[in-house]
Design a protein around this motif. Structure first.
Motif, PDB file in Angstrom:
ATOM      1  N   ALA A  40      -2.263  34.168  43.911  1.00 20.27           N
ATOM      2  CA  ALA A  40      -2.519  35.598  43.807  1.00 20.27           C
ATOM      3  C   ALA A  40      -3.558  35.892  42.732  1.00 20.27           C
ATOM      4  N   ALA A  41      -4.541  36.667  43.093  1.00 20.84           N
ATOM      5  CA  ALA A  41      -5.518  37.204  42.147  1.00 20.84           C
ATOM      6  C   ALA A  41      -6.080  36.148  41.206  1.00 20.84           C
ATOM      7  N   THR A  42      -6.560  35.068  41.776  1.00 24.14           N
ATOM      8  CA  THR A  42      -7.118  34.037  40.897  1.00 24.14           C
ATOM      9  C   THR A  42      -8.639  34.006  40.984  1.00 24.14           C
ATOM     10  N   GLU A  43      -9.246  33.771  39.850  1.00 17.66           N
ATOM     11  CA  GLU A  43     -10.708  33.617  39.787  1.00 17.66           C
ATOM     12  C   GLU A  43     -11.090  32.299  40.445  1.00 17.66           C
ATOM     13  N   ARG A  44     -12.358  32.149  40.714  1.00 17.21           N
ATOM     14  CA  ARG A  44     -12.865  30.883  41.250  1.00 17.21           C
ATOM     15  C   ARG A  44     -12.518  29.712  40.349  1.00 17.21           C
ATOM     16  N   SER A  45     -12.725  29.927  39.062  1.00 19.04           N
ATOM     17  CA  SER A  45     -12.523  28.855  38.097  1.00 19.04           C
ATOM     18  C   SER A  45     -12.164  29.462  36.748  1.00 19.04           C
ATOM     19  N   TYR A  46     -11.400  28.706  35.973  1.00 21.42           N
ATOM     20  CA  TYR A  46     -11.076  29.151  34.611  1.00 21.42           C
ATOM     21  C   TYR A  46     -11.672  28.200  33.575  1.00 21.42           C
ATOM     22  N   GLY A  47     -12.627  27.399  34.016  1.00 20.60           N
ATOM     23  CA  GLY A  47     -13.231  26.408  33.125  1.00 20.60           C
ATOM     24  C   GLY A  47     -12.526  25.072  33.306  1.00 20.60           C
ATOM     25  N   ASP A  48     -13.247  24.025  32.927  1.00 17.88           N
ATOM     26  CA  ASP A  48     -12.782  22.655  33.177  1.00 17.88           C
ATOM     27  C   ASP A  48     -11.363  22.365  32.707  1.00 17.88           C
ATOM     28  N   SER A  49     -11.069  22.684  31.432  1.00 17.85           N
ATOM     29  CA  SER A  49      -9.786  22.231  30.872  1.00 17.85           C
ATOM     30  C   SER A  49      -8.617  22.900  31.582  1.00 17.85           C
ATOM     31  N   ILE A  50      -8.750  24.204  31.824  1.00 17.81           N
ATOM     32  CA  ILE A  50      -7.642  24.919  32.459  1.00 17.81           C
ATOM     33  C   ILE A  50      -7.501  24.489  33.917  1.00 17.81           C
ATOM     34  N   ASP A  51      -8.611  24.433  34.639  1.00 21.02           N
ATOM     35  CA  ASP A  51      -8.558  24.028  36.050  1.00 21.02           C
ATOM     36  C   ASP A  51      -7.921  22.644  36.186  1.00 21.02           C
ATOM     37  N   LEU A  52      -8.370  21.734  35.335  1.00 20.27           N
ATOM     38  CA  LEU A  52      -7.890  20.356  35.457  1.00 20.27           C
ATOM     39  C   LEU A  52      -6.412  20.242  35.079  1.00 20.27           C
ATOM     40  N   THR A  53      -5.999  21.022  34.102  1.00 24.63           N
ATOM     41  CA  THR A  53      -4.592  20.988  33.696  1.00 24.63           C
ATOM     42  C   THR A  53      -3.703  21.517  34.823  1.00 24.63           C
ATOM     43  N   ILE A  54      -4.114  22.615  35.439  1.00 19.67           N
ATOM     44  CA  ILE A  54      -3.342  23.155  36.569  1.00 19.67           C
ATOM     45  C   ILE A  54      -3.301  22.134  37.708  1.00 19.67           C
ATOM     46  N   TYR A  55      -4.438  21.548  37.973  1.00 18.77           N
ATOM     47  CA  TYR A  55      -4.535  20.562  39.061  1.00 18.77           C
ATOM     48  C   TYR A  55      -3.604  19.378  38.815  1.00 18.77           C
ATOM     49  N   ARG A  56      -3.654  18.827  37.597  1.00 21.42           N
ATOM     50  CA  ARG A  56      -2.828  17.662  37.277  1.00 21.42           C
ATOM     51  C   ARG A  56      -1.336  18.002  37.262  1.00 21.42           C
ATOM     52  N   CYS A  57      -1.006  19.185  36.771  1.00 18.29           N
ATOM     53  CA  CYS A  57       0.411  19.590  36.748  1.00 18.29           C
ATOM     54  C   CYS A  57       0.937  19.741  38.169  1.00 18.29           C
ATOM     55  N   LEU A  58       0.125  20.314  39.034  1.00 13.79           N
ATOM     56  CA  LEU A  58       0.571  20.466  40.421  1.00 13.79           C
ATOM     57  C   LEU A  58       0.719  19.097  41.084  1.00 13.79           C
ATOM     58  N   GLN A  59      -0.239  18.244  40.825  1.00 14.68           N
ATOM     59  CA  GLN A  59      -0.199  16.901  41.396  1.00 14.68           C
ATOM     60  C   GLN A  59       1.106  16.199  41.006  1.00 14.68           C
ATOM     61  N   GLU A  60       1.447  16.272  39.725  1.00 12.23           N
ATOM     62  CA  GLU A  60       2.659  15.607  39.240  1.00 12.23           C
ATOM     63  C   GLU A  60       3.919  16.296  39.771  1.00 12.23           C
ATOM     64  N   GLY A  61       3.897  17.633  39.759  1.00 13.93           N
ATOM     65  CA  GLY A  61       5.057  18.379  40.250  1.00 13.93           C
ATOM     66  C   GLY A  61       5.332  18.093  41.720  1.00 13.93           C
ATOM     67  N   LEU A  62       4.276  18.027  42.509  1.00 13.39           N
ATOM     68  CA  LEU A  62       4.443  17.741  43.942  1.00 13.39           C
ATOM     69  C   LEU A  62       4.916  16.317  44.157  1.00 13.39           C
ATOM     70  N   THR A  63       4.313  15.394  43.422  1.00 15.21           N
ATOM     71  CA  THR A  63       4.706  13.988  43.572  1.00 15.21           C
ATOM     72  C   THR A  63       6.180  13.826  43.231  1.00 15.21           C
ATOM     73  N   ASN A  64       6.610  14.458  42.150  1.00 11.62           N
ATOM     74  CA  ASN A  64       8.023  14.365  41.762  1.00 11.62           C
ATOM     75  C   ASN A  64       8.925  14.978  42.830  1.00 11.62           C
ATOM     76  N   ALA A  65       8.518  16.122  43.358  1.00 12.00           N
ATOM     77  CA  ALA A  65       9.357  16.795  44.359  1.00 12.00           C
ATOM     78  C   ALA A  65       9.533  15.920  45.602  1.00 12.00           C
ATOM     79  N   VAL A  66       8.448  15.284  46.042  1.00 10.39           N
ATOM     80  CA  VAL A  66       8.584  14.479  47.264  1.00 10.39           C
ATOM     81  C   VAL A  66       9.207  13.108  46.967  1.00 10.39           C
ATOM     82  N   ARG A  67       9.044  12.622  45.747  1.00 13.71           N
ATOM     83  CA  ARG A  67       9.525  11.277  45.430  1.00 13.71           C
ATOM     84  C   ARG A  67      10.982  11.270  44.991  1.00 13.71           C
ATOM     85  N   HIS A  68      11.369  12.278  44.210  1.00 12.72           N
ATOM     86  CA  HIS A  68      12.681  12.208  43.564  1.00 12.72           C
ATOM     87  C   HIS A  68      13.699  13.221  44.082  1.00 12.72           C
ATOM     88  N   ALA A  69      13.253  14.311  44.699  1.00 14.05           N
ATOM     89  CA  ALA A  69      14.161  15.452  44.878  1.00 14.05           C
ATOM     90  C   ALA A  69      14.940  15.454  46.192  1.00 14.05           C
TER      91      ALA A  69
END
Ligand SMILES: Nc1ncnc2c1ncn2[C@@H]1O[C@H](COP(=O)(O)OP(=O)(O)O)[C@@H](O)[C@H]1O
Ligand SMILES: [Mg+2]
Length: 157
Positions: A40-69
């Motif tokens: 919802a209501a997201t800009e194209r980009s929030y700059g490298d550090s923020i974009d990459l942190t969101i990306y990595r957190c989602l990657q890990e969260g999804l991997t955990n959900a499919v692997r462990h849950a």
């Protein structure tokens, strides 16, 4: 190798699209799990550090959900309050984190990335009642970094 290279597209491809693609990839691999994604209501980009942190957190969260849950459903939400904060949540309806389980590199890495940017990381989990990882990052005031504004050749990790 793809996994390491792909985030290079961050900053060039809108963050919401990058994240949507991560979710679709898990959908293709795990057809028995229902993934719901909203941005919802997201800009194209929030700059490298923020974009990459969101990306990595989602990657890990999804991997955990499919692997462990053993989840049947995983819900991903990305939302922004302009000039204030960006929030990502990954919720599953699986078995929950076993009590006494010590966070591994995945969860600790997520926490470190988020707190390194002055954000908040919380994880709510109850045995038998799923897990929700919640990440909030403060946004700098003023205009966000636009796409393609950085010189090529930067590194992503
Ligand atoms: N969504 C989840 N559902 C159930 N258990 C989880 C979930 N996420 C993490 N866990 C538990 O927490 C542990 C630590 O997770 P993590 O730090 O990502 O390490 P790893 O995934 O490498 O084991 C996992 O091994 C698992 O037991
Ligand atoms: Mg993990």
């Amino acid at each position: 190798m793809l996994e390491r290279l792909r985030p290079i597209a961050l900053g060039y491809v809108p963050l919401a699209d990058m994240i949507g693609e991560l979710v679709r990839e898990q959908e293709r691999r795990h057809a028995h799990i229902a993934f719901r994604f909203s941005a919802a209501a997201t800009e194209r980009s929030y700059g490298d550090s923020i974009d990459l942190t969101i990306y990595r957190c989602l990657q890990e969260g999804l991997t955990n959900a499919v692997r462990h849950a053993q989840a049947r459903q995983v819900t991903i939400k990305l939302s922004a309050e302009t000039g204030r904060q960006l929030t990502l949540s990954v919720r599953d309806d699986g078995c929950g984190i076993h009590p006494g389980k010590i966070a591994g590199f995945g969860l600790r890495g997520m926490q470190q990335r988020v707190e390194g940017l002055g954000g908040r990381y919380t994880i709510d989990s109850e045995p038998g009642n799923g897990t929700c990882v919640h990440v909030t990052l403060p946004l700098p005031e003023g205009p966000t970094v636009g796409p393609c504004s950085e010189a090529p050749g930067r590194t992503a990790s």
